[in-house]
Motif scaffolding. Structure first.
Motif, PDB file in Angstrom:
ATOM      1  N   LEU A 235       0.842  -1.208   0.000  1.00 28.46           N
ATOM      2  CA  LEU A 235       0.000   0.000   0.000  1.00 28.46           C
ATOM      3  C   LEU A 235       0.875   1.256   0.000  1.00 28.46           C
ATOM      4  O   LEU A 235       0.575   2.239  -0.690  1.00 28.46           O
ATOM      5  N   ILE A 236       1.956   1.219   0.782  1.00 29.10           N
ATOM      6  CA  ILE A 236       2.881   2.364   0.810  1.00 29.10           C
ATOM      7  C   ILE A 236       3.417   2.615  -0.601  1.00 29.10           C
ATOM      8  O   ILE A 236       3.441   3.757  -1.084  1.00 29.10           O
TER       9      ILE A 236
ATOM     10  N   VAL B 167       0.757   4.258  -2.799  1.00 27.42           N
ATOM     11  CA  VAL B 167       0.522   5.671  -2.473  1.00 27.42           C
ATOM     12  C   VAL B 167       1.710   6.529  -2.910  1.00 27.42           C
ATOM     13  O   VAL B 167       1.534   7.650  -3.401  1.00 27.42           O
ATOM     14  N   VAL B 168       2.927   5.997  -2.734  1.00 25.23           N
ATOM     15  CA  VAL B 168       4.103   6.751  -3.205  1.00 25.23           C
ATOM     16  C   VAL B 168       3.997   6.969  -4.720  1.00 25.23           C
ATOM     17  O   VAL B 168       4.243   8.068  -5.219  1.00 25.23           O
TER      18      VAL B 168
ATOM     19  N   LEU C  71       1.251   7.100  -6.491  1.00 23.11           N
ATOM     20  CA  LEU C  71       0.195   8.102  -6.724  1.00 23.11           C
ATOM     21  C   LEU C  71       0.723   9.503  -6.431  1.00 23.11           C
ATOM     22  O   LEU C  71       0.396  10.466  -7.140  1.00 23.11           O
ATOM     23  N   PHE C  72       1.567   9.625  -5.395  1.00 21.76           N
ATOM     24  CA  PHE C  72       2.053  10.960  -5.028  1.00 21.76           C
ATOM     25  C   PHE C  72       3.047  11.497  -6.061  1.00 21.76           C
ATOM     26  O   PHE C  72       3.014  12.688  -6.399  1.00 21.76           O
TER      27      PHE C  72
ATOM     28  N   ASP D 283      -1.704  20.866 -11.574  1.00 21.35           N
ATOM     29  CA  ASP D 283      -2.995  20.314 -11.158  1.00 21.35           C
ATOM     30  C   ASP D 283      -3.836  20.046 -12.409  1.00 21.35           C
ATOM     31  O   ASP D 283      -4.033  20.951 -13.225  1.00 21.35           O
TER      32      ASP D 283
ATOM     33  N   PHE E 242       4.372  21.131  -5.982  1.00 24.58           N
ATOM     34  CA  PHE E 242       5.587  20.391  -5.620  1.00 24.58           C
ATOM     35  C   PHE E 242       6.670  20.447  -6.701  1.00 24.58           C
ATOM     36  O   PHE E 242       7.370  19.464  -6.930  1.00 24.58           O
TER      37      PHE E 242
ATOM     38  N   GLY F  36      -2.118   7.377 -11.409  1.00 23.59           N
ATOM     39  CA  GLY F  36      -2.232   8.594 -10.606  1.00 23.59           C
ATOM     40  C   GLY F  36      -3.161   9.658 -11.181  1.00 23.59           C
ATOM     41  O   GLY F  36      -4.124  10.069 -10.526  1.00 23.59           O
TER      42      GLY F  36
ATOM     43  N   VAL G  63      -6.796   8.508 -11.147  1.00 26.00           N
ATOM     44  CA  VAL G  63      -7.338   8.429  -9.780  1.00 26.00           C
ATOM     45  C   VAL G  63      -7.731   9.828  -9.306  1.00 26.00           C
ATOM     46  O   VAL G  63      -8.836  10.044  -8.805  1.00 26.00           O
ATOM     47  N   GLU G  64      -6.824  10.796  -9.499  1.00 25.15           N
ATOM     48  CA  GLU G  64      -7.100  12.148  -9.003  1.00 25.15           C
ATOM     49  C   GLU G  64      -8.292  12.782  -9.729  1.00 25.15           C
ATOM     50  O   GLU G  64      -9.205  13.313  -9.091  1.00 25.15           O
TER      51      GLU G  64
ATOM     52  N   LEU H 206     -11.564  11.021  -8.814  1.00 24.00           N
ATOM     53  CA  LEU H 206     -11.976  11.298  -7.430  1.00 24.00           C
ATOM     54  C   LEU H 206     -12.556  12.708  -7.319  1.00 24.00           C
ATOM     55  O   LEU H 206     -13.630  12.907  -6.735  1.00 24.00           O
TER      56      LEU H 206
ATOM     57  N   TYR I  64       0.019  27.849  -2.208  1.00 25.35           N
ATOM     58  CA  TYR I  64      -1.087  26.920  -2.462  1.00 25.35           C
ATOM     59  C   TYR I  64      -2.434  27.463  -1.964  1.00 25.35           C
ATOM     60  O   TYR I  64      -3.479  26.996  -2.386  1.00 25.35           O
TER      61      TYR I  64
ATOM     62  N   TYR J 212      -6.006  16.877  -2.914  1.00 21.21           N
ATOM     63  CA  TYR J 212      -5.745  15.448  -3.152  1.00 21.21           C
ATOM     64  C   TYR J 212      -4.371  15.014  -2.610  1.00 21.21           C
ATOM     65  O   TYR J 212      -4.271  13.973  -1.937  1.00 21.21           O
TER      66      TYR J 212
ATOM     67  N   LEU K 149      -3.390  11.920   0.120  1.00 24.19           N
ATOM     68  CA  LEU K 149      -2.350  10.893  -0.070  1.00 24.19           C
ATOM     69  C   LEU K 149      -1.341  10.926   1.086  1.00 24.19           C
ATOM     70  O   LEU K 149      -0.925   9.876   1.590  1.00 24.19           O
TER      71      LEU K 149
ATOM     72  N   LEU L  52      -0.176   4.707   7.063  1.00 20.73           N
ATOM     73  CA  LEU L  52       0.472   3.434   6.715  1.00 20.73           C
ATOM     74  C   LEU L  52       1.836   3.315   7.394  1.00 20.73           C
ATOM     75  O   LEU L  52       2.236   2.221   7.823  1.00 20.73           O
TER      76      LEU L  52
END
Lengths: 496, 148
Positions: A164-165, A168-169, A171-172, A179, A187, A438, A441-442, A445, B30, B44, B48, B55
């Motif tokens: 799972l980690i 998620v990594v 996805l990030f 955006d 980021f 990713g 999903v974003e 959602l 932001y 979003y 995450l 986790l």
């Protein structure tokens, strides 16, 4: 029909089919390399090509490498790819018994039937799946992406938390850049090269190819010498095939079905098929002693996975494993967005791809038969030299994406991070799927939340998204029950 | 080192990364994003980061409560090949666009082969020269990809 034929007869498409399949067979035969590394190595070749030959090249390497893994499993009891581990259980005893050429013949025949069967299934069900998915809105796609990620994590080796980690990594990493809804930068830390996002293909090359180089650097072995005296390709007689036809067909069904499910993959398919053949096969008493039924159970199933895995990737744009994640990423780079609209807007592309996939499976068998005599030499290539070559291909692959040094650095960073994650027992396939899924999903959602006035629960109260959620829970329950009683694998050494 | 310690270190590093990235989402830049929309640019990513932090905590709990085993990290055996190939590859990647492809690739291939313990020098030299030259000709002449 004529258009498809003419497209497939174009020199670049033909070359991609033959070259990709041959390279796949060779890469698959060398222990430790495997499908994903083979795909990473050929990526640089695709950047001067159109979309169809590029994808055909990758699918050729994919199918060829799954088959190629059987060669080293049979000849040296060391599967070239994990997918062929079950093949060695009967393939190697058959080779030791003086029939290595016949064992390769059985593996080739089973791979041909398995791959072709899955190609036909792909042709038959991908378009209906794509058409059906036109009824889906953002909540359904969000539920499907969650299902893909959850299943990949559930069947990953090692800890579910780490899987799972990894997801998620992944996805990030995909959120870096602009955006998708508003175009605002996120980021990028003032780095110009990050404003367009992290190059996903460069990350995938680094994650799988470069990290593999560092992993293999820990234990560079001397290649095993192979006795070539009896190594002449031999097809089995029809009577022997007919006696094992039931297992062959059942293995094709198992492989294709498992291939369609996210995350499970060819390794699970080959073992499940082998165990089923050992339970119900006509020659089950001979399993483990060089019984051809064991070879065909494993090889038909693992090659049948290839077509199955392409169903959700092409029809929904949702890859189920690392290999299809790379294929989907390359399609997007080439300006082809996989998913239901691809079937409506460019049916010619899809039909050409299906036809090419069938031809690739036939080529795979022909190339396998032709290369049997030289497999011994292929297996003797020193690993130290191979690893240097893989790094060069990785760097060129990352650089040729946009002629940018930043992508080379991205590839390097991904390679080092991938190496550390593998040492920590984190499954990279989950990270790759997260990275590729990713943006979907974003977007799905956020659109779903707008539709449901911010309610997460309401997303799953719609019929199809609710059904996907139930299916996900059922699959997870099945996997969990199947794994109950198994001990954790990471006990004494690092897990790759 | 045990698997428990390795997992604790891994989870702690993840938590620190989560905290740093979450602080980044609080920066002024932001707060001005997503005006007129329901969710801004870090809505979003914050979800995450929250999931990742949870986790990481779960991994810490599992490491503390669950079984542990010794990791066989034979550093004396791995240090030269892994460390050497890491350093060489990092240097090669950093200078990839600044050095001419063929000489740099020849040097890299030969050095990696030596570090990984290959000692048949004639074979190594031949492949280290032939491979970059072949790749250069293939990419520049056939595929039209301009290498550095």
């Amino acid at each position: 029909m004529l258009d498809i034929l003419l497209t497939l007869l174009r020199p670049d498409t033909l070359l991609a089919m033959v070259g990709g399949t041959a390279l796949g067979v060779v890469v698959g035969a060398i222990p430790g390399l495997g499908s994903i590394l083979g795909l990473s190595v050929v990526l640089p070749f695709t950047f001067g090509m159109d979309a169809l030959p590029s994808i055909v090249l990758l699918i050729g390497v994919y199918a060829g490498s799954v088959y190629g893994g059987s060669v080293s499993a049979i000849l040296i009891n060391m599967p070239g790819t994990p997918q062929s581990a079950a093949t060695s259980l009967d393939g190697y005893p058959m080779a030791v018994g003086g029939q290595p050429g016949l064992a390769i013949g059985w593996a080739t025949l089973a791979s041909l039937v398995g791959g072709t069967f899955s190609a036909v299934v792909l042709m038959l069900i991908a378009a209906p799946v794509a058409t059906f998915s036109l009824r889906f809105g953002p909540p359904e796609f969000f539920a499907l992406t969650l299902m893909a990620l959850t299943c990949v994590v559930a069947v990953s080796r090692g800890s579910v938390i780490k899987g799972l980690i990894a997801a998620v990594v992944g996805l990030f990493v995909a959120v870096v850049g602009s955006d998708p809804m508003t175009g605002d930068l996120r980021f990028d830390f003032g780095v110009l090269e990050l404003s367009g996002g992290v190059n996903r293909v460069a990350v995938l090359i680094g994650l799988f190819a470069l990290s593999e180089v560092f992993m293999q650097a820990r234990s560079v072995d001397t290649p095993t010498a192979v006795d070539t005296s009896a190594l002449a390709f031999r097809l089995p007689p029809w009577s022997a095939v007919a006696a094992r036809l039931k297992t062959l067909l059942k293995s094709c069904l198992i492989g294709t079905g498992i291939g369609i499910l996210p995350g499970t993959g060819a390794t699970a398919a080959s073992f499940i098929s082998y165990v089923e053949a050992k339970r119900s096969g006509r020659f089950r008493a001979n399993f483990g002693k060089g019984e051809p039924e064991g070879i065909i159970a494993s090889e038909a199933a693992n090659n049948a996975v290839t077509g199955g895995a392409l169903v959700p990737s092409l029809a929904l744009g949702i890859p189920g494993d690392a290999v299809t994640a790379l294929i989907v990423s390359l399609l997007i780079v080439k300006g082809v967005q996989p998913g239901p609209f691809l079937f409506m807007r460019d049916p010619g592309f899809i039909h050409s791809l299906f036809a090419a996939f069938i031809i690739i499976n036939i080529l795979m068998a022909l190339i396998g038969a032709a290369l049997t005599g030289v497999f011994a030499r292929i297996l003797a290539v020193p690993t130290a030299i191979l690893l240097g070559a893989i790094t060069l291909f990785s760097m060129i692959g990352a650089y040729s994406l946009a002629g940018s040094g930043a992508d080379v650095i991205t590839c390097l960073v991904a390679g080092v991070v991938g190496f550390v994650l593998r040492l920590a027992g984190v499954p990279l396939a989950a990270l790759a799927i997260g990275l590729v899924l990713g943006p979907l999903v974003e977007e799905s959602l956020r659109q779903s939340l707008i539709m449901t006035d911010g309610s997460f629960v309401a997303i799953f109260l719609r019929p199809y998204s609710g059904a996907v959620l139930v299916l996900t829970v059922a699959l997870l329950a099945a996997v969990t029950l199947g794994n109950r009683g198994e001990r954790p694998q990471r006990t004494t050494d690092e897990v790759a | 080192m045990s698997t428990r310690i390795a997992d604790l270190i891994f989870a702690a590093v993840l938590l620190v990364v989560c905290a740093v990235l979450f602080l980044e989402t609080l920066s002024d830049v932001y707060q001005r994003t997503g005006l007129g929309t329901a969710y801004n640019a870090v809505f979003y990513p914050r979800i995450l980061l929250a999931v990742l932090a949870l986790l990481s905590v779960a991994l810490i709990a599992k490491a503390l409560v669950g079984p542990s085993a010794a990791l066989r990290l034979d550093l004396s055996r791995y240090a030269l090949p892994v460390g050497g190939s890491l350093v060489l590859t990092t240097g090669y990647a950093l200078f990839f666009t600044r050095l001419p492809f063929v000489p740099a690739a020849i040097l890299y291939s030969a050095a990696v082969g030596l570090i990984l313990g290959y000692r048949r020098l004639t074979v190594l030299a031949a492949t280290a020269i032939a491979m970059p030259l072949g790749l250069f000709l293939l990419f520049e002449s056939v595929l039209g990809v301009q290498l550095p």
